[in-house]
Design an enzyme around this catalytic site. Structure first.
Site, PDB file in Angstrom:
ATOM      1  CE  LYS A  65      -4.311  -1.816   1.815  1.00  0.00           C
ATOM      2  NZ  LYS A  65      -5.313  -1.761   2.888  1.00  0.00           N
ATOM      3  CE  LYS A  83      -9.941 -11.194  -4.512  1.00  0.00           C
ATOM      4  NZ  LYS A  83      -9.345 -10.949  -3.195  1.00  0.00           N
ATOM      5  CE  LYS A 104     -13.456  -4.734  -0.575  1.00  0.00           C
ATOM      6  NZ  LYS A 104     -14.171  -4.606   0.699  1.00  0.00           N
TER       7      LYS A 104
END
Ligand code: TRP
Length: 336
Positions: free
Chosen positions: A119, A201, A204
């Site tokens: 991150k 994947k 979201k």
């Protein structure tokens, strides 16, 4: 370690951040099973809004996402009467426990966390201390409830390991205070990939919306996305290593309708890709329909939703306080 449950069921705790938009992949892979766990376990689920601010998020988005995720968790089957469902920031013990645990977490072990490094690289302009502290807050979430089992994605296993180290350090320094939690990597559900890039994947928070089907998408959106789903060369509806697109669609169909992949292959033996994709789209629409309807009903009354949040927070706070008070006392704080 003692457990605060009365029925001797093992305790499960998990949380999700109200960032991004939960997908069909999240639903078929994990969320769909959460409601049923209450039969066997004593379950707590939290909307991790305190964790959400470790990355930049607009106030409006945080507010809406929190309500949306909370309602969605009920809609997928987490009954707030049978589970303790709550918003993390509503239970003050989490922030307090995080502060205590900070002092039993070594800088070096926190610095090793893969997610922190990733991150930090992704948003070098916002490497804030909260982001660094993220796994300690997560440890607080888990340890407050004398948790036995923590269902998580594989990217969170390292955080649960850190949590165990913190618990062990604290228990050794004072006396047994926290139960030793175990990560349980969710493997029950189907692994669902992006419709546009079936090697990635179904995310979201993907900017490329066409690859992800969201739980709350309208039937029209869902059908449009399936129509555009990538397939593979040749024309057979068969799962194979070199056919990731068709394999993914077969997995989605199987998970959505409850048949096996082999049965699905048989069913589409004589189908062309275009009609197969339509049928998978329809199956996705049908499996998500009751979830969306329940969700919409819950979102019609904001006050009622807040009441459910309040009652969940009260139950969680009662359980959390016990552990928090114990920790304060062991460390040597004067309590009133
Ligand atoms: N970090 C978790 C995730 O991104 C969410 C989370 C916050 C969590 N607190 C937790 C998961 C405690 C399990 C237990 O998926």
């Amino acid at each position: 370690m003692e457990n605060t449950t009365t029925e001797n069921k093992k305790r499960v705790f998990s949380a999700i951040k109200p960032t991004g938009n939960p997908t069909l992949g999240n639903y078929l892979g994990a969320m769909k099973y959460w409601g049923g766990m209450a039969d066997e376990y004593d379950c707590l689920y939290s909307v991790a809004d305190l964790h959400a601010i470790t990355v930049s998020i607009e106030p409006k988005e945080l507010r809406e996402n929190t309500k949306r995720l909370f309602a969605l968790l009920i809609a997928v089957g987490i009954d707030p009467e049978k589970n303790i469902l709550f918003v993390q920031s509503h239970v003050r013990s989490h922030a307090e426990m995080c502060w205590l645990l900070n002092n039993y977490t070594m800088f070096g072990e926190a610095r090793r966390m893969t997610q922190f490094k990733e991150k930090s690289e992704k948003a070098p302009e916002n490497v804030n201390v909260g982001l660094f502290d993220y796994p300690v807050l997560m440890a607080a979430d888990i340890l407050l409830y004398q948790t036995d089992i923590v269902p998580v994605g594989d990217d969170q296993v390292q955080h649960v390991e850190l949590c165990r180290n913190i618990a062990e350090r604290f228990n050794n320094r004072y006396s047994p205070t926290f139960a030793m939690p175990k990560a349980q990597v969710t493997t029950t559900g189907a692994r669902i990939y992006s419709l546009l890039d079936p090697t990635a994947k179904m995310g979201k928070s993907d900017s490329n919306d066409g690859g992800s089907v969201y739980i709350l998408d309208t039937p029209d959106d869902i059908m449009r996305k399936f129509k555009r789903a990538v397939t593979d060369c040749d024309t057979k509806v068969k799962a194979a290593k070199d056919k990731p697109g068709i394999t993914n669609l077969l997995n989605i169909y199987a998970a959505a309708t409850g048949v096996t992949v082999a049965q699905a292959e048989k069913e589409f033996e004589n189908s062309d890709y275009a009609s197969f994709k339509m049928r998978v789209g329809e199956a996705a629409v049908e499996v998500l329909r009751p979830v969306r309807e329940k969700y919409e009903a819950l979102r019609r009354d904001d006050n009622a939703l807040l009441e459910i949040m309040k009652s969940g927070a009260e139950k969680a706070e009662r359980a959390a306080r016990k552990t928090l008070e114990k920790a304060y006392k062991k460390i040597g704080f004067v309590r009133l």
